[in-house]
Motif scaffolding. Sequence first.
Motif, short mmCIF file in Angstrom:
data_model
loop_
_atom_site.label_atom_id
_atom_site.label_comp_id
_atom_site.label_asym_id
_atom_site.label_seq_id
_atom_site.Cartn_x
_atom_site.Cartn_y
_atom_site.Cartn_z
N ASP A 1 0.45 -1.25 -0.04
CA ASP A 1 -0.06 0.50 0.05
C ASP A 1 1.14 0.50 0.11
O ASP A 1 0.85 2.36 -0.73
N ALA A 2 2.01 1.25 0.72
CA ALA A 2 2.51 2.23 0.50
C ALA A 2 4.00 2.75 -0.39
O ALA A 2 4.67 3.49 -0.55
N ALA A 3 4.23 2.01 -0.75
CA ALA A 3 5.44 1.83 -2.00
C ALA A 3 5.13 2.64 -2.85
O ALA A 3 5.61 3.39 -2.70
N VAL A 4 3.95 2.99 -3.47
CA VAL A 4 3.37 3.54 -4.24
C VAL A 4 3.75 5.25 -4.17
O VAL A 4 5.04 6.29 -4.80
N PRO A 5 3.20 5.13 -3.09
CA PRO A 5 3.15 7.12 -2.93
C PRO A 5 4.35 7.20 -2.35
O PRO A 5 4.94 8.07 -2.37
N SER A 6 5.59 6.43 -2.25
CA SER A 6 6.90 6.86 -1.18
C SER A 6 7.76 6.86 -2.25
O SER A 6 8.34 7.82 -2.93
N LEU A 7 7.29 6.04 -3.87
CA LEU A 7 7.99 6.21 -4.71
C LEU A 7 7.90 7.37 -5.63
O LEU A 7 8.56 7.78 -6.54
N ARG A 8 6.31 7.36 -5.11
CA ARG A 8 6.01 9.00 -6.69
C ARG A 8 6.81 10.53 -5.40
O ARG A 8 6.72 11.32 -5.82
N GLY A 9 7.32 10.06 -4.21
CA GLY A 9 7.30 11.07 -3.21
C GLY A 9 8.89 12.24 -3.84
O GLY A 9 8.86 13.37 -3.56
N GLY A 10 9.37 11.53 -4.40
CA GLY A 10 10.47 12.64 -5.49
C GLY A 10 11.76 11.42 -4.94
O GLY A 10 12.50 11.94 -3.91
N GLY A 11 12.23 11.21 -5.91
CA GLY A 11 13.89 10.43 -5.69
C GLY A 11 13.82 9.30 -5.60
O GLY A 11 12.98 8.76 -5.63
N PRO A 12 15.27 8.80 -6.10
CA PRO A 12 14.58 6.75 -5.12
C PRO A 12 14.53 6.62 -4.24
O PRO A 12 15.00 7.89 -2.90
N ARG A 13 14.35 5.84 -3.28
CA ARG A 13 14.16 5.27 -1.61
C ARG A 13 15.06 4.27 -1.94
O ARG A 13 15.53 3.58 -2.57
N VAL A 14 15.38 3.85 -1.06
CA VAL A 14 15.81 2.70 -0.26
C VAL A 14 15.24 1.42 0.65
O VAL A 14 15.13 2.30 1.61
N PHE A 15 15.38 0.10 0.57
CA PHE A 15 14.27 -0.38 1.01
C PHE A 15 15.28 -1.09 1.65
O PHE A 15 16.27 -2.18 1.50
N LYS A 16 15.27 -1.67 3.19
CA LYS A 16 16.45 -2.52 4.32
C LYS A 16 15.59 -3.49 4.42
O LYS A 16 14.34 -3.65 5.72
N ARG A 17 15.59 -4.62 4.65
CA ARG A 17 15.04 -5.79 5.10
C ARG A 17 15.50 -5.26 6.71
O ARG A 17 16.19 -4.82 7.00
N ASN A 18 15.00 -5.62 7.64
CA ASN A 18 15.58 -6.05 9.26
C ASN A 18 16.66 -6.61 9.42
O ASN A 18 17.42 -5.09 10.29
N ARG A 19 16.80 -7.60 9.31
CA ARG A 19 17.84 -7.87 9.49
C ARG A 19 19.28 -8.67 8.13
O ARG A 19 18.48 -9.56 7.60
N GLY A 20 20.18 -8.83 7.64
CA GLY A 20 21.11 -9.01 7.30
C GLY A 20 21.91 -8.60 7.13
O GLY A 20 22.79 -7.81 8.56
N ASN A 21 22.86 -8.67 6.51
CA ASN A 21 24.81 -7.94 6.08
C ASN A 21 25.16 -8.31 5.11
O ASN A 21 24.17 -8.97 4.38
N ALA A 22 25.93 -7.59 4.53
CA ALA A 22 26.66 -8.20 3.08
C ALA A 22 25.60 -7.64 2.19
O ALA A 22 25.96 -7.46 1.06
N GLY A 23 24.92 -6.29 2.13
CA GLY A 23 24.12 -5.91 1.52
C GLY A 23 22.70 -6.62 0.84
O GLY A 23 22.19 -6.26 -0.06
N GLN A 24 22.52 -7.62 1.52
CA GLN A 24 21.16 -8.50 2.11
C GLN A 24 19.97 -7.38 1.80
O GLN A 24 20.28 -7.48 2.90
N GLY A 25 19.27 -7.66 0.59
CA GLY A 25 18.44 -7.18 1.00
C GLY A 25 18.16 -5.74 1.70
O GLY A 25 16.89 -5.13 1.85
N ILE A 26 18.76 -4.35 0.78
CA ILE A 26 18.81 -3.23 0.38
C ILE A 26 18.36 -3.12 -1.06
O ILE A 26 19.76 -3.91 -1.45
N TRP A 27 17.81 -2.72 -0.93
CA TRP A 27 17.75 -2.33 -2.64
C TRP A 27 17.64 -0.70 -2.75
O TRP A 27 16.68 -0.36 -1.89
N ARG A 28 18.01 -0.30 -3.64
CA ARG A 28 17.66 1.26 -4.14
C ARG A 28 16.71 0.60 -5.19
O ARG A 28 16.90 0.08 -6.41
N VAL A 29 15.73 1.80 -4.78
CA VAL A 29 14.46 1.04 -6.22
C VAL A 29 13.85 2.76 -6.65
O VAL A 29 13.54 3.90 -5.99
#
Length: 344
Positions: free
Chosen positions: A135-163
């Motif tokens: 529900d929130a992804a599109v409004p967030s991405l339309r807010g201006g510029g790329p966003r970075v989505f991060k999973r709560n636990r991980g390391n070595a860049g796993q689950g961290i996305w520039r979108v």
Amino acid sequence: MSAALPRVAVVWRGDRRTRDRATAQNNRYHRIFKELAAVGLAPEPAVFDEAFADEVLEQLLETAAALVWVNPLVDGKTREVLDPLLRKAAEAGVFVSAHPDVILKMGVKEVLYLTRQAGWGVDTRVYRTAAQFRDAAVPSLRGGGPRVFKRNRGNAGQGIWRVELLDGPPGNLIVRVLEARSGSRSETVLLNDFLARCDSYFEQGGCIIDQPYQPRLPDGMIRCYMSGGEVVGFGHQFIKALVMPPAGTGPEQPGPRVMHPASAGSFQALRTKMEDEWTPQMMSILDIGGSDLPIIWDADFLYGPRDASGNDTYVLCEINVSSVYAIPDEAPGAIARAVKTRVT
């Protein structure tokens, strides 16, 4: 007859062969072993794997302290077995750093949301279910510029996305995504497909953190190394993990991490902020006592927009607690002194 020296277990992940052959010299933590011995402690290897977890627990229960370097996620293995083991050791009186409960407070991406009002924070959001994320992804991405989505636990860049949202018909939107994992290539995919890819991040109470992409990322990341509440050094690296490479080229390679002592002049403003303001703010927000702060941890900062006077500002990217290594030259000595204070 002199009393026996306090035993300190140095814990890292390895197989049976590694455990059987481990010494104070034949591993990456050899400088920490040396400094622990220099301050009058008796360090010993305590290689961990799920296959011999009971054996490791038996060893830890005979020690005064356990210093742990085990990532939350590597080769499909988690800390699901290790963390309860460490809690048992702590309940028996062993000083454990970092304690699993402290990791769950400050060593997860959710700390970015909980401390968003602190001086290091930015516009940060949290999604606790897949439905909320959709529900929130599109409004967030339309807010201006790329966003970075991060999973709560991980390391070595796993689950961290520039979108970044691209053109596309309603209900069939297209995004360009790039994962921070080494060697990742950017992809152009349907937004719904990307969201489905993230569904697993919500398993076992997980969440996703949403932050704005920082345009000054190519200027590098500053890793602020801490022992308790004291800065013990800095690392500056020109990371490329979320920098979109030119079309038709492969992933860009990061530059080397250059280590600096805590006294490095170019980082004194950040040092003052960390020691005098931001770490105490974090401790208050997360209800962490001074004696509970990890023996070694780090806070990764990206450069934010310059202020009105042209000075750098800093944005917290993540806090690392589970397995902080490599470390500055001054850190092993600081670790050893802090451990001796805790166990004596």
